[in-house]
Enzyme design. Structure first.
Site, PDB file in Angstrom:
ATOM      1  N   LEU A   1      22.286   6.147   2.850  1.00  0.00           N
ATOM      2  CA  LEU A   1      21.408   7.128   2.243  1.00  0.00           C
ATOM      3  C   LEU A   1      20.130   7.226   3.078  1.00  0.00           C
ATOM      4  CD1 LEU A   1      20.708   9.034  -0.130  1.00  0.00           C
ATOM      5  CD2 LEU A   1      19.680   7.055  -1.271  1.00  0.00           C
TER       6      LEU A   1
ATOM      7  N   ASN B   1      42.818  40.387  45.822  1.00  0.00           N
ATOM      8  CA  ASN B   1      42.753  40.222  47.282  1.00  0.00           C
ATOM      9  C   ASN B   1      41.500  39.476  47.730  1.00  0.00           C
ATOM     10  OD1 ASN B   1      45.079  41.817  48.588  1.00  0.00           O
ATOM     11  ND2 ASN B   1      44.321  43.204  46.994  1.00  0.00           N
TER      12      ASN B   1
ATOM     13  N   MET C   1      38.408  46.707  37.422  1.00  0.00           N
ATOM     14  CA  MET C   1      39.059  47.471  36.369  1.00  0.00           C
ATOM     15  C   MET C   1      38.124  48.451  35.664  1.00  0.00           C
ATOM     16  SD  MET C   1      42.096  46.056  36.465  1.00  0.00           S
ATOM     17  CE  MET C   1      42.940  46.197  34.908  1.00  0.00           C
TER      18      MET C   1
ATOM     19  N   ASN D   1      39.121  50.602  48.795  1.00  0.00           N
ATOM     20  CA  ASN D   1      40.017  50.173  47.727  1.00  0.00           C
ATOM     21  C   ASN D   1      41.423  50.051  48.305  1.00  0.00           C
ATOM     22  OD1 ASN D   1      40.690  49.533  44.989  1.00  0.00           O
ATOM     23  ND2 ASN D   1      41.630  51.556  44.808  1.00  0.00           N
TER      24      ASN D   1
ATOM     25  N   HIS E   1      45.584  50.372  47.252  1.00  0.00           N
ATOM     26  CA  HIS E   1      46.518  50.900  46.250  1.00  0.00           C
ATOM     27  C   HIS E   1      47.932  50.414  46.576  1.00  0.00           C
ATOM     28  CE1 HIS E   1      48.007  53.624  43.192  1.00  0.00           C
ATOM     29  NE2 HIS E   1      48.957  53.999  44.043  1.00  0.00           N
TER      30      HIS E   1
END
Length: 1027
Positions: free
Chosen positions: A209, A837, A913, A930, A932
């Site tokens: 306590l 990549n 994204m 970029n 693809h």
């Protein structure tokens, strides 16, 4: 990942505010408060609550929904169908049942700890064992599964073992505080044999306590960062004066004045942060809200229990004080970015909430009693958060034990309590039970007459003593002949005879570090500034021919930060060892209101000695024609930083930016903080040879003002800057600041940290001696006659040499020490996940012939694998969470600011994204690449591999192209063919295409970086050939 995929995923990017829908789980006042606060966000379109109550049924943005919270599969599908941004779990039971892990595993974001982490609340035994393992202060305890053994312990314990807890979840009511040992044993039997709390009581924890004030300290945490909330205090007992049975809580107030800012910081560091760090160490990262119930004992704060969610009714007084957008705070927490978006709280405000309960609570009570007075309470400016309520025939009726809580927010606690009481008079239902003394402990505390303490005035003697204990071994390690360092006395002693001196002279010097400190404080880098302090002092006394013997430091601040101060003094101690002197003592001064938070100042004092005949300079021996030998500096050393800071402020760079070209792979801040070189170890043997007539330390005043200090009045020097290597940082400063030759030579050392005067015939031997001690040195000039009124130092070719930067004269011929390297293009890589990549780009740019250098990796998501790859490669990273921006343009601007910060030349998208806006693409036209996964222009879009297989073609591949506004329409730089094999699946084809991507993306980057390929003015690809 292809650019078209980026477009398809994000064509529905929310440019407008109020797009998100969120789900709150629970039906109490806590959940009503959570929904109320989330609905205030401009990002939130709708808050759904399940199961909810009458207060959340139909309130503007807030409404209830009927979906099971126990069927996690159905709940996850509901969230996907309803496009729920994230789920907020209010009560503890769903957390213990694993709702967070189950939802996260299927892609539904859920705010709260996993079931494993929630054991801090769901198992009192686990929590106590965890606290013991991690040194978190708590009451003494023991756990039992047999009532007889528990009672034996209660009767025999050497402390008041009067707190009996059901180890499992008991809706906040599983704690019995007994008044005697016999009563404690009765509680054990009631819990374990009488099943008062069901399965939760199969194990009981018996605790000491504790005496003191009980407070609730909560925080947001993302598993690493801890952001404390204002401390609160709730009232568990039903009746006034803390009498009657235990309840779920009859009221609360916030902030609790019993918890000072210093005490809250201590609780944060020793309890909350230690808990979060411990969970991380044990493989159970804790995310969400962590609640520590704490007893403020005379021996310091001790944990009574942990909860893994907001308390009820604490939530009703904490969230109304949150100034920040709760939606943004939760998103930052879920993204692991809490450190970048710490919540802000209302200042000078207090909140009080009073719970109104049904007659008979916490026992049996009647339901269906009509409640009135809500409009009247709102007219008083009060918030009424409903809990045990329901709608019946269009009316709000009672439907539980705790019915609602009336919350007032005012400028102080007393005003808030008075206003809450007015609400209690307005809200009416038959048999209502409530307390009128909520906050009585705080009011009593505030009305106490307390004497001030030194700590309350801002000086923490205990922290100072702790610092001394931490630095004692650091100073001890600097002991040397003549001095055995032992901090703590009134003064330090040094025995010159024991140090080997027979007829010594003492030399002393004092100095500081100047505004170089400001850069160290802005960069948060404190480890090297101590060497600057030591070097500035010992290099000065070295100019007198003295060997450094001992050093004293002075550190002053407004508020002592142990971590920072220890880092600084550790740097001082390490530098003393380099200089061969003892850190004999020092002073740490904590001076409230003298310095802004985070700032400090430094001063040092060095004492050295030399035999009487070794004193420098030998003015009578210096003659016209003597040679001046320059000793290389490590850079700026510690002078001229007020000018440096002004130049940086006016430039396009920040301290976190990469250093200027040719200055190495480090940030500008790190470059500027290169520590001052200490010369005593390398130059003392040279001075003791007797060949050196004078030494000038090139400190404040640069070359022009320091060399004359060691020359006879009628002599000066002519220096030729073409004879030494000028570090490139000086070239950048001169060009960026448009500094004159005189300004450079009077402010900076320009690459010369010390200058020696020797006879011409002793130059060769002296240079050999210096080089043996790994110091770079050159003959940089001659001593010349100086008519009165003429400049005593002339520096020729300084600006030209800085432009050549690295050339020296050897046998009268200009020889370039640093081969001219073609400038490398500065590349930023944008990712959203693994950075498909990224590793190939990192590896290729590490090749000797690469003309590209990756300076930053930017992700729109936190804690992704691509960031780990960058950090392992030593590449700076930035996380820019797109969900925290109102529209695409704002997000793109944030990305662009980072690109500009790092002086980016080329941007590579590697699995990024997000769709990029037109203005952003146009700005980086011809500079953004970029890749693809098909041979463009065939098979554009996100599902290129599926299209290839459906079309039945036998050849596919990948394409690196410049990014254009139209999807996958940019000019093609390189392509690589990949055969489609019989039986190929999307997975097998994808793997082979990735191998080709890893090959041609680096090749394309090299072509663009070298200038062999560019985008012509007509928008067409342009191949540049050399004649």
């Amino acid at each position: 990942m292809g650019e078209a995929f980026i477009f398809l995923l994000n064509s529905c990017f929310a440019d407008s505010a109020m797009a998100a829908r969120v789900l709150v789980i629970g039906n109490g006042g806590r959940e009503h408060t959570l929904a109320w606060k989330l609905a205030q966000s401009t990002h939130v379109k709708q808050v759904l609550v399940t199961p909810g109550n009458a207060g959340t049924a139909c309130s503007e943005k807030i409404s209830n929904t009927d979906i099971s919270i126990s069927d996690h599969t159905a709940l996850a599908q509901f969230c996907k169908d309803e496009k729920i941004e994230f789920v907020v779990v209010g009560p503890e039971a769903p957390l213990a049942a694993g709702i967070v892990g189950n939802l996260n595993s299927v892609g539904v974001r859920c705010f709260g700890p996993t079931a494993e982490a929630a054991q801090l609340e769901s198992s009192k035994r686990f929590a106590k064992e965890f606290m013991d393992r991690h040194g978190i202060s708590t009451a003494r305890w023991k756990a039992f599964t047999k009532p007889e053994k528990a009672c034996d312990f209660i009767m025999s314990a050497d402390f008041p073992a009067l707190v009996v807890k059901a180890s499992g979840l008991a809706a906040g009511k599983g704690v019995i505080i007994a008044k005697s040992k016999e009563e404690a044993c009765d509680a054990v039997r009631e819990i374990m044999q009488g099943k008062a709390f069901g399965e939760a009581g199969e194990t009981v924890v018996i605790e000491e306590l504790l005496e003191g004030e009980e407070v609730s300290c909560l925080c947001f945490t993302d598993g690493r960062t801890v952001a404390p909330m204002p401390p609160a205090q709730d009232h568990k007992r039903l009746l006034e004066g803390d009498q009657g049975p235990n309840t779920g809580g009859m009221g609360a107030y916030c902030p609790a004045p019993q918890v000072s800012k210093d005490l809250l910081l201590k609780i944060k560091n020793t309890i909350l942060q230690r808990t979060v760090d411990g969970m991380q160490e044990e493989g159970m990262p804790y995310t969400g809200v962590l609640y520590a119930g704490i007893m403020l004992t005379k021996n310091g704060p001790k944990v009574l229990e942990f909860n893994c969610r907001f308390g009820d009714p604490e939530c009703q007084v904490i969230l109304p004080l949150l100034k920040s957008d709760l939606y943004e705070v939760i998103q930052s927490t879920l993204d692991g970015l809490l450190c970048t978006s710490l919540p802000v709280w209302l200042d000078n405000c207090a909140a009080v909430t009073v719970v109104m309960a049904s007659k008979g609570y916490p026992g049996d009570y009647t339901k269906g009693v009509e409640i009135t007075g809500f409009p009247e309470a709102r007219a008083l400016g009060l918030e009424v958060f409903q809990a045990g309520t329901a709608l019946k025939d269009g009316k709000v009726v009672t439907n539980g034990g705790r019915i609602l809580s009336v919350t007032a927010i005012r400028e102080n606690l007393i005003s808030a309590l008075e206003q809450a009481r007015k609400g209690l008079a307005a809200i009416k239902f038959e048999g209502a039970v409530y307390r009128k003394d909520i906050g009585f402990r705080a009011i009593a505390f505030l009305q106490q007459t307390r004497g001030l303490t030194y700590k309350e005035s801002g000086v923490d003697i205990a922290a100072g003593n702790m610092l001394v204990q931490k630095i004692k071994p650091l100073a001890k390690a600097t002991s040397r002949p003549g001095c055995d360092v032992d901090l703590g006395g009134f003064a330090g002693l040094f025995d010159l005879k024991a140090a080997g001196f027979t007829d010594p002279l003492l030399a002393c010097g004092t100095d500081g570090v100047g505004t170089k400190l400001k850069i160290a404080q802005q960069c948060g880098k404190h480890e090297t500034i101590g060497q600057d302090l030591v070097a500035m002092c010992v290099n000065d006394i070295l100019a007198q021919g003295a060997e450094p013997l001992f050093f004293l430091d002075y550190f002053s601040c407004g508020k002592l930060d142990l971590h920072t101060t220890e880092a600084v003094i550790a740097g001082i101690a390490q530098a003393c060892r380099k200089a061969g002197c003892a850190l004999l003592g020092g002073e740490t001064a904590e001076m409230p209101d003298m310095y802004p938070p985070g700032e400090y100042d430094l001063a040092g004092f060095a004492v050295g000695a030399m035999e009487r005949d070794q004193k420098l300079p030998h003015l009578e021996r210096i003659t016209e024609g003597d040679a001046v030998i320059g000793i290389a500096s490590s850079g700026l050393h510690s002078n001229g930083f007020s000018l440096v800071r002004k130049i940086v402020a006016n430039s396009s760079l920040q301290y976190s930016s990469p250093a200027p070209v040719g200055c190495g792979d480090q940030t500008l801040g790190d470059l500027l903080l290169t520590p001052t070189r200490i010369y005593s170890h390398s130059l003392l043997p040279v001075l003791r040879s007797g060949r050196v007539k004078a030494v000038a330390h090139i400190t404040g005043g640069g070359l022009l003002e320091n060399i004359p200090r060691v020359l006879p009045q009628k002599l000066g020097v002519n220096l030729d800057a073409q004879t030494w290597r000028v570090p490139r940082i000086f070239s950048w400063l001169q060009q960026e600041g448009h500094l004159s030759e005189e300004e450079m030579a009077r402010t900076f050392n320009c690459g010369i940290g010390a200058a020696l005067v020797v006879s011409e015939d002793l130059v060769k031997q002296t240079l050999q001696d210096i080089e043996q001690h790994q110091q770079e040195a050159w003959v940089i000039g001659r001593v010349v006659a100086c008519p009165e009124g003429s400049p005593r130092v002339k520096v020729e070719h300084l600006i030209e040499t800085m432009q050549i930067n690295g050339s020296v004269l050897e046998n009268g011929t200009l020889r370039n020490h640093i081969s001219v390297q073609p400038k490398k293009a500065r590349v930023a890589v944008l990712i959203s996940g693994t950075g498909s990549n990224l590793q190939a780009l990192i590896d290729s740019t590490r090749e000797p012939g690469s003309l590209a250098h990756i300076v930053v990796v930017i992700s729109n998501k936190a804690a992704v694998a691509g960031l780990d790859k960058a950090e392992k490669a030593g590449i700076p990273t930035r996380v820019i969470n797109h969900k925290l921006y109102k529209n695409r343009a704002a997000f793109d601007n944030a990305v662009d600011e980072v690109l500009e910060e790092f002086s980016t030349d080329i941007v590579c998208l590697a699995g990024f994204m997000r769709i990029l806006s037109g203005p952003f693409v146009r700005k980086w036209n011809g500079k953004m690449l970029n890749i693809h996964p098909s041979l463009l222009p065939s098979f554009k879009g996100s599902n290129a591999h599926e299209q290839v297989l459906d079309a039945g073609v036998t050849i596919t591949g990948c394409t690196v192209h410049f990014v254009a506004e139209d999807v996958d329409a940019g000019q093609i730089i390189l392509q690589e063919a990949v055969p489609v094999k019989r039986g190929d699946t999307v997975e097998t084809l994808s793997e082979r295409v990735k191998l080709a991507e890893h090959k041609i993306f680096p090749s394309a980057l090299q072509l663009v970086a070298s200038g062999a390929v560019c985008l012509g003015e007509n928008g067409r690809i342009c191949w540049v050939t050399e004649d």
